[in-house]
Design a protein around this motif. Structure first.
Motif, PDB file in Angstrom:
ATOM      1  N   ASN A  10       0.900  -1.793  -0.205  1.00 13.69           N
ATOM      2  CA  ASN A  10       0.122   0.196   0.006  1.00 13.69           C
ATOM      3  C   ASN A  10       0.857   1.587   0.495  1.00 13.69           C
ATOM      4  O   ASN A  10       2.451   0.763   0.046  1.00 13.69           O
ATOM      5  CB  ASN A  10      -0.990   0.267   1.525  1.00 13.69           C
ATOM      6  CG  ASN A  10      -2.013  -0.697   1.371  1.00 13.69           C
ATOM      7  OD1 ASN A  10      -2.789  -1.721   0.255  1.00 13.69           O
ATOM      8  ND2 ASN A  10      -2.401  -1.667   1.844  1.00 13.69           N
ATOM      9  N   PRO A  11       0.334   2.506  -0.646  1.00 13.58           N
ATOM     10  CA  PRO A  11       0.947   4.011  -0.166  1.00 13.58           C
ATOM     11  C   PRO A  11       1.934   4.067   1.494  1.00 13.58           C
ATOM     12  O   PRO A  11       1.391   3.577   2.449  1.00 13.58           O
ATOM     13  CB  PRO A  11      -0.045   4.763  -0.631  1.00 13.58           C
ATOM     14  CG  PRO A  11      -0.836   4.025  -1.108  1.00 13.58           C
ATOM     15  CD  PRO A  11      -1.122   2.379  -1.788  1.00 13.58           C
ATOM     16  N   SER A  12       3.320   3.584   0.936  1.00  7.29           N
ATOM     17  CA  SER A  12       4.116   4.019   2.297  1.00  7.29           C
ATOM     18  C   SER A  12       4.779   5.746   2.695  1.00  7.29           C
ATOM     19  O   SER A  12       4.594   6.188   2.335  1.00  7.29           O
ATOM     20  CB  SER A  12       4.774   2.544   2.513  1.00  7.29           C
ATOM     21  OG  SER A  12       5.922   3.145   1.070  1.00  7.29           O
ATOM     22  N   GLU A  13       4.981   5.556   4.196  1.00  4.77           N
ATOM     23  CA  GLU A  13       5.421   6.946   4.724  1.00  4.77           C
ATOM     24  C   GLU A  13       6.862   7.236   4.421  1.00  4.77           C
ATOM     25  O   GLU A  13       7.378   7.875   3.920  1.00  4.77           O
ATOM     26  CB  GLU A  13       4.885   7.238   5.974  1.00  4.77           C
ATOM     27  CG  GLU A  13       5.187   8.124   6.611  1.00  4.77           C
ATOM     28  CD  GLU A  13       4.428   8.420   7.735  1.00  4.77           C
ATOM     29  OE1 GLU A  13       3.245   8.811   7.397  1.00  4.77           O
ATOM     30  OE2 GLU A  13       5.535   8.414   8.507  1.00  4.77           O
ATOM     31  N   ASN A  39      -0.070   8.692   4.810  1.00  5.10           N
ATOM     32  CA  ASN A  39       0.326   7.186   4.578  1.00  5.10           C
ATOM     33  C   ASN A  39       0.477   6.338   5.900  1.00  5.10           C
ATOM     34  O   ASN A  39       0.890   5.168   6.060  1.00  5.10           O
ATOM     35  CB  ASN A  39       0.906   6.975   3.110  1.00  5.10           C
ATOM     36  CG  ASN A  39       0.613   7.644   1.895  1.00  5.10           C
ATOM     37  OD1 ASN A  39      -0.691   7.081   2.267  1.00  5.10           O
ATOM     38  ND2 ASN A  39       2.168   7.913   1.226  1.00  5.10           N
ATOM     39  N   GLN A  54      -1.737   3.689   6.639  1.00  4.63           N
ATOM     40  CA  GLN A  54      -1.991   2.429   5.548  1.00  4.63           C
ATOM     41  C   GLN A  54      -1.954   1.492   6.139  1.00  4.63           C
ATOM     42  O   GLN A  54      -1.375   1.283   7.011  1.00  4.63           O
ATOM     43  CB  GLN A  54      -1.543   2.592   4.029  1.00  4.63           C
ATOM     44  CG  GLN A  54      -1.600   4.339   3.597  1.00  4.63           C
ATOM     45  CD  GLN A  54      -2.799   4.020   2.650  1.00  4.63           C
ATOM     46  OE1 GLN A  54      -2.714   2.432   2.968  1.00  4.63           O
ATOM     47  NE2 GLN A  54      -2.905   4.934   1.521  1.00  4.63           N
ATOM     48  N   GLN A  93      -0.039  -1.944   6.648  1.00  7.34           N
ATOM     49  CA  GLN A  93       1.260  -2.434   6.334  1.00  7.34           C
ATOM     50  C   GLN A  93       1.210  -3.444   6.526  1.00  7.34           C
ATOM     51  O   GLN A  93       2.200  -4.073   6.642  1.00  7.34           O
ATOM     52  CB  GLN A  93       1.850  -1.410   6.455  1.00  7.34           C
ATOM     53  CG  GLN A  93       2.204   0.005   5.494  1.00  7.34           C
ATOM     54  CD  GLN A  93       1.799   0.005   3.951  1.00  7.34           C
ATOM     55  OE1 GLN A  93       1.860  -0.701   3.499  1.00  7.34           O
ATOM     56  NE2 GLN A  93       1.967   1.165   3.908  1.00  7.34           N
ATOM     57  N   GLN A 120      10.448  10.495  -2.229  1.00  9.38           N
ATOM     58  CA  GLN A 120       9.920   9.787  -2.162  1.00  9.38           C
ATOM     59  C   GLN A 120       9.345  11.602  -1.219  1.00  9.38           C
ATOM     60  O   GLN A 120      10.617  12.161  -0.812  1.00  9.38           O
ATOM     61  CB  GLN A 120      10.271   9.364  -0.432  1.00  9.38           C
ATOM     62  CG  GLN A 120       9.980   7.754  -0.743  1.00  9.38           C
ATOM     63  CD  GLN A 120      10.980   6.873   0.735  1.00  9.38           C
ATOM     64  OE1 GLN A 120       9.753   6.278   0.948  1.00  9.38           O
ATOM     65  NE2 GLN A 120      11.870   6.462   0.742  1.00  9.38           N
TER      66      GLN A 120
END
Length: 552
Positions: free
Chosen positions: A308-311, A328, A331, A333, A508
């Motif tokens: 999933n979209p990550s930080e 994010n 999300q 994970q 990022q």
């Protein structure tokens, strides 16, 4: 709330003969007495529960920036509602008083001595974390009809704990009847009285060190070290073993992440970057060989893009920031986040292959480490560096770092006993080079030497955060992440590794972070205690200024 407790007795099996089955004068559910052995085992396990990653070490690992979560410890969010000391007062301290009484009554003073040592240690942690706590009037219901124990000042409690430790040592060695002596029921030391004496002296050393800013402890610490009765080997460390899952689940509390329905404890990016050598202030360019032991990375391929979209992503490593306001952070994970490894929780050694963690990924049989031999060496290094103890601080630090690596090997081989092949750290070129590089920085940066001692101790103590919190408040080190620091988070944003996420076409993005509260110098009082104890003080107003007595 502790005001109405008389004593808590662990469940025990009562066997009655046919002759006694109808004896209406005996209530089998209210035993007249409990054996010292039954009490001791329960007390020791409860001490582990109270300080583990399901106890005090949970919020404190977040406060010390080795773990990040989305729950209440984030942004220093412990309140009177979430603060709790019931595990200490109910299961450890009340039963310790009962153990001491039973040992005295039966002439089994080795049990009495152990009870006194555990009681002193537990109270010292409460004082360190909360400041002022109920002490002198606790468990005085039957003797003095006290139902609302007053809060005593930490500065008045500490000297009594030193006295209690000395009494514990005396009772351990007393020429008493001792018809019953501790053995297998003592899950910490197996009834080894010599080791208990060393543990008691080491607890004293720790308490003296913590007071070095407000009193001259030189003579006392010098005498303790010269007495040669401190924890002095890996095998003498003060720790609580755990077992693998069996009829009764006795796994390390931190291992619960491996079989949790929703994982919550991420490895902090701040901790990870110091281990990786990314930090620009300390150990820049030096990679810590403990990374695959400390951190299990569920992502195997660093180019994997299916999350999933990550930080925060750095190839295989995935996490979230402390104080994140990013889109994010929430999300899921579950199958990709990086979690604690074979050390300290008995999880999986990271061999680079990755894979979803589950209940069978490790054994969970890593011990709770209260005070290790490595901790003793770090304490002595700090005392020598600050002029409270004679000797070579540099040599002591080097010995402490080497012992920290030895400690990892020891825990894995003696306790965790993994089914996978795990390389030995001690003697490896990676460890030799790491120690040499760290010590070279120690020499090259004399103004940073205390910071390096405390940073190495912080790295070593991962998994037991109570003393790390105390160390930071006493020394200001290690430097920890501050979302409101304009150098660490310019413009209120912090930058993950630019090229760390292969799933993005560009770099990022920076993550917005903030902390609404300042770093707390003590925990708030548990609200249920304030509500139920008429002798309790008012709740603390500003935790960033409410200091333990050992801070000037």
């Amino acid at each position: 709330m502790i005001r109405k407790l008389k004593y808590i007795i662990p469940a025990i099996l009562l066997i009655t003969s046919c002759k006694k089955q109808l004896d209406i004068n005996t209530d089998p559910y209210k035993p007249i007495s409990v054996s010292e052995g039954h009490l001791l085992t329960g007390i020791e396990k409860s001490l582990g529960d109270a300080t583990s990653q399901n106890g005090l070490s949970y919020p404190l690992e977040v406060y010390m920036h080795r773990i990040t979560v989305r729950e209440y410890p984030n942004s220093y969010g412990v309140t009177g509602t979430t603060a709790d000391w019931g595990g200490f007062y109910v299961s450890v301290l009340t039963n310790s008083d009962l153990l001491i009484a039973e040992g005295n009554k039966n002439g089994n003073l080795q049990y009495t001595g152990i009870g006194e040592i555990i009681k002193a240690y537990a109270y010292s942690l409460l004082v360190d974390i909360y400041g002022d706590v109920p002490f002198s009037e606790v468990n005085k219901l039957t003797t003095d009809n006290i139902t609302n124990p007053k809060f005593d000042q930490g500065k008045d409690i500490y000297p009594q704990l030193i006295t209690l430790l000395d009494k514990g040592i005396t009772d351990l060695k007393a020429s008493a009847t001792n018809a019953n002596t501790p053995g297998a029921d003592d899950v910490i030391y197996g009834g080894d009285i010599v080791k208990w004496e060393k543990a008691a002296n080491t607890i004293k050393l720790k308490m003296l060190l913590q007071q070095r800013l407000v009193k001259d402890v030189t003579a006392d610490v010098t005498a303790l070290v010269a007495g040669n009765k401190l924890i002095s080997s890996t095998a003498e460390s003060f720790l609580l073993p755990h077992g693998p899952n069996g009829a009764t689940d006795d796994r390390n509390a931190g291992y619960s992440e491996y079989y949790a329905s929703q994982r919550t404890k991420n490895i902090s990016p701040w901790f990870y970057e110091i281990l990786k050598g990314y930090n620009k202030n300390i150990y820049t360019g030096i990679t810590d060989p403990r990374i695959p032991y400390y951190i299990y990375q569920q992502i195997g391929d660093p180019d994997f893009t299916g999350t999933n979209p990550s930080e925060y992503r750095d190839g295989r490593f995935l996490s979230i920031y402390f104080g994140s306001n990013g889109p994010n952070a929430g999300q899921s994970q579950q199958n990709y986040m990086s979690i604690s490894g074979i050390y300290p929780v008995g999880g999986r050694y990271d061999d680079g292959e990755g894979g979803k963690a589950d209940a069978s990924s490790g054994t969970g049989a890593a011990p709770d480490r209260f005070i290790t031999y490595a901790d003793v060496l770090y304490m002595e290094a700090e005392l020598r560096h600050t002029g409270k103890l004679s000797g070579d601080a540099k040599a002591t630090l080097e010995a402490a770092i080497n012992e920290s690596f030895n400690q990892v090997d020891y825990v894995i081989t003696k306790y965790v006993k993994p089914s996978q092949a795990v390389p030995t750290l001690v003697g490896s070129d990676d460890v030799k080079n790491y120690v040499a590089d760290v010590m070279a920085q120690y020499v090259a940066k004399p103004n940073q030497q205390l910071e390096q001692i405390m940073t190495q101790k912080w790295i070593s103590s991962f998994g037991f955060a109570v003393d790390a919190y105390t160390d930071y408040r006493r020394t200001g080190f290690p430097v920890i992440f501050d979302p409101n620091n304009t150098t660490q988070a310019p413009g209120g944003k912090v930058q993950p590794p630019v090229d760390g996420n292969p799933g993005l076409d560009g770099p990022q993005p920076a993550v917005p972070v903030s902390a609404s509260k300042k770093f707390p110098l003590t925990f708030p009082f548990p609200q249920n205690e304030l509500d139920g104890n008429s002798s309790a003080p008012a709740q603390k107003v500003d935790l960033s200024t409410y200091k333990p007595f050992w801070l000037p």
